[in-house]
Design an enzyme around this catalytic site. Structure first.
Site, PDB file in Angstrom:
ATOM      1  N   GLU A  47     -43.923  10.177  -2.153  1.00  0.00           N
ATOM      2  CA  GLU A  47     -45.389  10.208  -2.008  1.00  0.00           C
ATOM      3  C   GLU A  47     -45.782  11.275  -0.969  1.00  0.00           C
ATOM      4  OE1 GLU A  47     -46.719   6.869   0.392  1.00  0.00           O
ATOM      5  OE2 GLU A  47     -48.695   6.848  -0.550  1.00  0.00           O
ATOM      6  N   ASN A 110     -54.767  10.112  -3.701  1.00  0.00           N
ATOM      7  CA  ASN A 110     -53.333  10.136  -3.415  1.00  0.00           C
ATOM      8  C   ASN A 110     -52.650  10.135  -4.788  1.00  0.00           C
ATOM      9  OD1 ASN A 110     -50.701   9.634  -2.653  1.00  0.00           O
ATOM     10  ND2 ASN A 110     -51.226   8.069  -1.136  1.00  0.00           N
ATOM     11  N   LYS A 127     -53.228   6.959  -6.969  1.00  0.00           N
ATOM     12  CA  LYS A 127     -52.855   5.664  -6.366  1.00  0.00           C
ATOM     13  C   LYS A 127     -54.023   4.669  -6.392  1.00  0.00           C
ATOM     14  CE  LYS A 127     -50.640   4.004  -2.086  1.00  0.00           C
ATOM     15  NZ  LYS A 127     -50.057   4.479  -0.813  1.00  0.00           N
ATOM     16  N   GLU A 146     -55.291   5.172   4.899  1.00  0.00           N
ATOM     17  CA  GLU A 146     -55.433   5.578   3.481  1.00  0.00           C
ATOM     18  C   GLU A 146     -56.799   5.182   2.920  1.00  0.00           C
ATOM     19  OE1 GLU A 146     -52.293   5.634   0.575  1.00  0.00           O
ATOM     20  OE2 GLU A 146     -50.972   4.744   2.052  1.00  0.00           O
ATOM     21  N   CYS A 172     -46.080   4.077  -3.815  1.00  0.00           N
ATOM     22  CA  CYS A 172     -45.870   3.296  -2.596  1.00  0.00           C
ATOM     23  C   CYS A 172     -46.404   1.869  -2.656  1.00  0.00           C
ATOM     24  CB  CYS A 172     -46.409   4.039  -1.376  1.00  0.00           C
ATOM     25  SG  CYS A 172     -45.739   3.322   0.157  1.00  0.00           S
ATOM     26  N   ASN A 197     -44.014   6.120   1.598  1.00  0.00           N
ATOM     27  CA  ASN A 197     -43.960   6.385   3.055  1.00  0.00           C
ATOM     28  C   ASN A 197     -44.183   5.029   3.701  1.00  0.00           C
ATOM     29  OD1 ASN A 197     -44.379   9.565   3.899  1.00  0.00           O
ATOM     30  ND2 ASN A 197     -45.230   9.114   1.890  1.00  0.00           N
TER      31      ASN A 197
HETATM   32  N1  CDV Z   1     -47.885   4.585   1.965  1.00  0.00           N
HETATM   33  C1  CDV Z   1     -47.995   3.266   1.799  1.00  0.00           C
HETATM   34  O1  CDV Z   1     -48.596   2.810   0.843  1.00  0.00           O
HETATM   35  N2  CDV Z   1     -47.403   2.469   2.760  1.00  0.00           N
HETATM   36  C2  CDV Z   1     -47.503   1.045   2.754  1.00  0.00           C
HETATM   37  C3  CDV Z   1     -47.386   0.469   4.143  1.00  0.00           C
HETATM   38  C4  CDV Z   1     -48.503   0.904   5.032  1.00  0.00           C
HETATM   39  C5  CDV Z   1     -47.305  -1.051   4.110  1.00  0.00           C
HETATM   40  C6  CDV Z   1     -46.436   0.398   1.878  1.00  0.00           C
HETATM   41  O2  CDV Z   1     -46.802  -0.467   1.072  1.00  0.00           O
HETATM   42  O3  CDV Z   1     -45.258   0.708   2.005  1.00  0.00           O
END
Ligand code: CDV
Length: 328
Positions: A47, A110, A127, A146, A172, A197
């Site tokens: 990501e 995103n 996203k 975000e 993510c 991430n």
């Molecule tokens: N980049 C993300 O979406 N990170 C989230 C963290 C902040 C919980 C994740 O779900 O991994």
């Protein structure tokens, strides 16, 4: 018969705030060449792969914020990735922050894209589950903004028939939601790619910090098993501008087993020969949706957003021991 797609999960180590895209692209190109040498058909990057994970900082200057976004894809700095794809005959997927003008206004998403072996963008995903907060929580050294910097994705969860299979993407936090995999599963997804991430510490919600790696794999393994699909999860890992990101990039088989996993928190390529026909087994038996799903019982999943516990105390529907004394 087998339908093999050899996949490379290209975990990236940290990227500094002022590291130019050209430096990141150079690392990505090196991994792409290594992936090709290892026989890969497809390479998957994390990501927001092209820059540092900027949502950790509260920023007010829109020009500064926009400097982390791509206005075109490919742009001059990302074109070499596409050129190398074409030259090597390899597909790729990576995430980036997308700035676009749509419906007469500037929008920020995103995003991740899927590029085939002819370097054509065949899939795009924005996203949907944006974690964190939009308000300034300056009491924390590192925030997760975000919800401030991105809009909720407006393309749904797409799946595409390409490179010999049915492929889907998510990003993510999406991986933590069973709805993500199910919507992709309902389109017959055989391989789902996702980058992440994920910090080891969530300052406003630290209760599960010690289980970050476990939860990372738990949700991808269950998503893979319950939808009988390969899942390729790729981290941006290591200590990046004070954020301690987990690694654990992995390739999960449709059985739910992890068949390849990164062992560092740096740039690292892991590969696996994914037989897409393995995904067929449970799609035709245990998780044969046509035979076994009962959508008439699932209405709440789309009709309702928040949980609605019963308002009243449960009333007995039968009292087989009426009149007998209950223990205190
Ligand atoms: N980049 C993300 O979406 N990170 C989230 C963290 C902040 C919980 C994740 O779900 O991994």
């Amino acid at each position: 018969m087998t339908r093999i797609v050899t996949v490379g999960a290209a975990q990236l180590g940290p990227t500094g705030r002022h590291e130019p895209r050209s430096a990141v692209v150079k690392r990505m190109l090196e991994m792409m060449r290594a992936a090709k040498a290892a026989g890969c058909d497809l390479i998957v990057y994390p990501e927001v792969a092209l820059t540092t994970f900027f949502p950790r900082w509260w920023m007010e200057d829109q020009a500064e914020i926009d400097s982390f976004f791509e206005r075109e894809m490919p742009g001059p700095e990302t074109l070499p990735l596409f050129e190398e794809c074409l030259k090597l005959g390899i597909g790729m997927s990576f995430g980036y922050a997308e700035l676009t003008e749509e419906e007469g206004r500037i929008r920020h998403f995103n995003t991740s894209i899927l590029v085939d072996k002819k370097a054509r963008i065949v899939g795009k995903y924005r996203k949907i589950h944006l974690p964190g907060h939009a308000d300034n929580r300056s009491q924390f050294e590192l925030q997760h903004l975000e919800k401030r910097y991105f809009e909720t994705g407006n393309l749904g969860f797409g799946a595409w028939r390409t490179m010999g299979g049915v492929m889907g993407m998510c990003i993510c936090n999406d991986r933590r939601w069973p709805e993500t995999y199910r919507v992709l599963g309902l389109q017959g997804a055989e391989l789902i790619m996702l980058g992440y991430n994920t910090p080891t510490n969530i300052p406003w919600e630290p209760i599960y910090d010690h289980l970050t790696d476990f939860h990372n794999h738990l949700c991808m393994q269950s998503g893979a098993y319950q939808n009988s699909t390969w899942v390729v999860g790729v981290a941006k890992a290591g200590l990046e501008e004070g954020s301690d990101f987990i690694g654990g990039s992995c390739i999960v088989a449709p059985s739910g087993e992890i068949v390849a996993m990164a062992s560092t928190r740096a740039d690292e390529l892991i590969t696996f020969r994914c037989d897409l026909d393995l995904a067929r087994h449970n799609k035709e038996t245990m998780f044969n949706f046509a035979l076994n799903r009962e959508p008439q019982a699932y209405g709440r999943i789309v009709e309702q957003k928040a949980a609605e516990p019963p308002a009243e105390e449960a009333q007995p529907i039968a009292e087989p021991l009426a009149g007998k004394q209950a223990a205190e």
